[in-house]
Design an enzyme around this catalytic site. Sequence first.
Site, mmCIF file in Angstrom:
data_model
loop_
_atom_site.group_PDB
_atom_site.id
_atom_site.type_symbol
_atom_site.label_atom_id
_atom_site.label_comp_id
_atom_site.label_asym_id
_atom_site.label_seq_id
_atom_site.Cartn_x
_atom_site.Cartn_y
_atom_site.Cartn_z
ATOM 1 N N GLU A 1 47.255 1.864 -32.276
ATOM 2 C CA GLU A 1 46.216 2.576 -31.522
ATOM 3 C C GLU A 1 45.464 3.501 -32.465
ATOM 4 O OE1 GLU A 1 46.771 3.159 -27.022
ATOM 5 O OE2 GLU A 1 47.916 4.703 -28.019
ATOM 6 N N HIS B 1 53.117 8.424 -28.851
ATOM 7 C CA HIS B 1 51.695 8.339 -28.506
ATOM 8 C C HIS B 1 50.951 9.492 -29.187
ATOM 9 C CE1 HIS B 1 48.002 8.329 -26.209
ATOM 10 N NE2 HIS B 1 48.304 7.098 -25.839
ATOM 11 N N ASN C 1 49.333 2.439 -19.297
ATOM 12 C CA ASN C 1 49.680 3.846 -19.553
ATOM 13 C C ASN C 1 48.801 4.724 -18.650
ATOM 14 O OD1 ASN C 1 50.324 6.335 -20.556
ATOM 15 N ND2 ASN C 1 49.323 6.048 -22.543
ATOM 16 N N TRP C 2 49.412 5.204 -17.578
ATOM 17 C CA TRP C 2 48.623 5.970 -16.589
ATOM 18 C C TRP C 2 48.427 7.434 -16.995
ATOM 19 C CZ3 TRP C 2 51.267 4.173 -11.354
ATOM 20 C CH2 TRP C 2 51.001 2.814 -11.169
ATOM 21 N N LYS C 3 49.091 7.833 -18.071
ATOM 22 C CA LYS C 3 48.992 9.229 -18.529
ATOM 23 C C LYS C 3 49.305 10.185 -17.360
ATOM 24 C CE LYS C 3 46.040 7.597 -22.173
ATOM 25 N NZ LYS C 3 45.100 7.898 -23.237
ATOM 26 N N GLY D 1 40.386 6.499 -25.408
ATOM 27 C CA GLY D 1 39.696 7.268 -24.367
ATOM 28 C C GLY D 1 38.183 7.156 -24.391
ATOM 29 N N SER E 1 40.864 2.064 -25.750
ATOM 30 C CA SER E 1 39.664 1.614 -25.048
ATOM 31 C C SER E 1 39.627 0.103 -24.806
ATOM 32 C CB SER E 1 38.400 2.064 -25.785
ATOM 33 O OG SER E 1 38.340 3.476 -25.779
ATOM 34 N N GLU F 1 48.770 11.409 -28.178
ATOM 35 C CA GLU F 1 48.640 12.623 -27.345
ATOM 36 C C GLU F 1 49.927 13.435 -27.354
ATOM 37 O OE1 GLU F 1 47.168 10.639 -23.833
ATOM 38 O OE2 GLU F 1 45.312 10.188 -24.896
ATOM 39 N N GLY G 1 44.967 2.224 -21.275
ATOM 40 C CA GLY G 1 44.969 3.559 -20.683
ATOM 41 C C GLY G 1 44.105 3.602 -19.439
HETATM 42 P P1 PGA Z 1 42.565 4.254 -23.367
HETATM 43 O O1 PGA Z 1 44.016 4.833 -23.662
HETATM 44 O O2 PGA Z 1 42.728 2.810 -22.998
HETATM 45 O O3 PGA Z 1 42.059 5.086 -22.252
HETATM 46 O O4 PGA Z 1 41.783 4.405 -24.640
HETATM 47 C C1 PGA Z 1 44.930 4.117 -24.400
HETATM 48 C C2 PGA Z 1 46.120 4.992 -24.679
HETATM 49 O O5 PGA Z 1 45.929 6.108 -25.159
HETATM 50 O O6 PGA Z 1 47.258 4.625 -24.405
#
Ligand code: PGA
Length: 266
Positions: free
Chosen positions: A172, A102, A11-13, A178, A220, A104, A241
Site C-alpha cells: 500500500e 497499516h 478495511n472499514w477503518k 484514501g 484507492s 494509519e 478501504g
Molecule cells: P483506501 O484505503 O482504499 O480508502 O485508499 C485503503 C487502506 O488504507 O486500507
Amino acid sequence: MMKKRKLVVANWKMNPTNAEGAKSIFGKIRRAAKKMKQTDVVAAPSFVHIPVLSKLLPKGNGKKNLFLGAQNIHQKDFGAYTGEVSANQLKEFKVRYAILGHSERRELGESDEIINEKVQSALRQGVAPIVCIGEKERDSEGEYLNFIKEQLVNIFRGLPKKYLADCVIVYEPVWAIGHTFKDSLSGTDMHVMSLFIRKTLSEIFGKDYGWNMKVLYGGSVENENAEDLMKKGDISGFLVGHASLDPLEFSKILKVFGSPQIKNAG
Ligand code: PGA
C-alpha cells in the site's frame, strides 16, 4: 504463482457509526461473496462490531469463503494492556485474519519491530497476518525500494519459514491511500513492485517461499482501476478501504474475479 485463490479484504477503518450499519454492509458483502468461486473475502470491521458480525458468518460445514478480520491486534497474547485487544481474545469470534502494520497505525507510532511481534502473536493464535508495507513517497533514485526491503526484513525477522505461507503481504503506497482511482498505482507499476517484493522475500527465505506468497495491492482501489491492477499487477487480490463501505462498488471490484454484481445494493 497466480493459480492460488484470490483474496479481497474490506478495511472499514472507523466506520460505520453503528452496528445496524455494519450488519447491513456485511449482509450485502456476504451475498456477493457467496457467488465467488476462487476468491476469499475478508471483512475487517471495528472491534466493537466483530461480535455481532460473527453471528452472521456463513454457517454449516460447506466450503466457506467469507471471513472476519481485525484491523489490529496487540503484540501480547494477554496481560495488563489497557485499551488493547489480543488475537487470543478474537479467536472466540472466529476472527481468522488481522491487518497488521497499516500506515494509519504506523502514524500512531507502530514500528516494524512491534509489527514483527504482532505477526508472531497472530500466528501463535492461528490468525493469519495481513501485513501492510509501503513507502510514503517515491524518489527518482529508487531509494524507496530500499525502504520496502527494510520493512520486509524487519517485519519477518526471526519468523520460522513454515509460517510464511500463512502470511499475506499488502503493498500500500501511503501516497495512494484514501484518494480516488486516478491517484492509485497503475497495474504495470504494481507488476514491478510485486516482482520486487517476491524477489526480496526469496532472498530472505529462499525461492520456494517468496514466489508463493500472496501479495495484494491496496490504496484507492475502486471499480475503475480494479481490472487494470488485477490483469497487469501480478497480484493475488486487494485491500479495499473506502470503496468497501459501498456494497455495490465493492461487488463491482469483486467482479474482476468473476463475481456477478449484487442487485439493488445501496
Ligand atoms: P483506501 O484505503 O482504499 O480508502 O485508499 C485503503 C487502506 O488504507 O486500507
